[in-house]
Design a protein around this motif. Sequence first.
Motif, mmCIF file in Angstrom:
data_model
loop_
_atom_site.group_PDB
_atom_site.id
_atom_site.type_symbol
_atom_site.label_atom_id
_atom_site.label_comp_id
_atom_site.label_asym_id
_atom_site.label_seq_id
_atom_site.Cartn_x
_atom_site.Cartn_y
_atom_site.Cartn_z
ATOM 1 N N LYS A 7 0.844 -1.192 0.000
ATOM 2 C CA LYS A 7 0.000 0.000 0.000
ATOM 3 C C LYS A 7 0.880 1.242 0.000
ATOM 4 O O LYS A 7 1.830 1.340 0.782
ATOM 5 N N LEU A 9 0.649 5.502 0.150
ATOM 6 C CA LEU A 9 -0.228 6.596 0.547
ATOM 7 C C LEU A 9 0.245 7.895 -0.081
ATOM 8 O O LEU A 9 1.395 8.307 0.107
ATOM 9 N N ARG A 15 -3.622 11.770 -4.803
ATOM 10 C CA ARG A 15 -3.632 10.385 -5.273
ATOM 11 C C ARG A 15 -3.665 10.295 -6.792
ATOM 12 O O ARG A 15 -2.912 9.517 -7.382
ATOM 13 N N SER A 43 -9.754 4.252 1.075
ATOM 14 C CA SER A 43 -8.863 5.339 1.486
ATOM 15 C C SER A 43 -8.731 6.341 0.341
ATOM 16 O O SER A 43 -8.292 5.978 -0.744
ATOM 17 N N ASP A 45 -6.584 8.468 -0.239
ATOM 18 C CA ASP A 45 -5.196 8.724 -0.626
ATOM 19 C C ASP A 45 -4.403 7.441 -0.865
ATOM 20 O O ASP A 45 -3.204 7.497 -1.130
ATOM 21 N N GLY A 46 -5.071 6.282 -0.791
ATOM 22 C CA GLY A 46 -4.369 5.012 -0.876
ATOM 23 C C GLY A 46 -4.333 4.386 -2.257
ATOM 24 O O GLY A 46 -5.277 4.496 -3.038
ATOM 25 N N GLY A 83 1.860 1.780 3.626
ATOM 26 C CA GLY A 83 1.084 0.991 4.583
ATOM 27 C C GLY A 83 1.587 -0.439 4.609
ATOM 28 O O GLY A 83 2.793 -0.678 4.564
#
Length: 96
Positions: A7, A9, A15, A43, A45-46, A83
């Motif tokens: 992951k 971020l 993003r 998410s 921003d993920g 992440g």
Amino acid sequence: MYGLIGKMLAQPGKREELLAVMMEGQVPMPGRRSYVIARDPASPDGLWITEVWDDRESHAASLHLPAVQATIAKARPLIAGFGERFETEPLGGIGI
């Protein structure tokens, strides 16, 4: 084979810009069988990146390629952090 699922971020609100940088940096690489970038729907921003390589060494060598170094340099200011990260041992499937 060697697999990674990780992951990434993005900086808040960045993003789509990070995604564009990651997508434009895609070039064929020795030993890479699959590379998928996906938005994380949970998410804002993920991103999730899923990779399959012939072996761990091919992945490590790719990090030194000029195209990869250029993508990393361009993406770095847009990345807030990372992440979860999982290493896998792919056994087969479609597209690998």
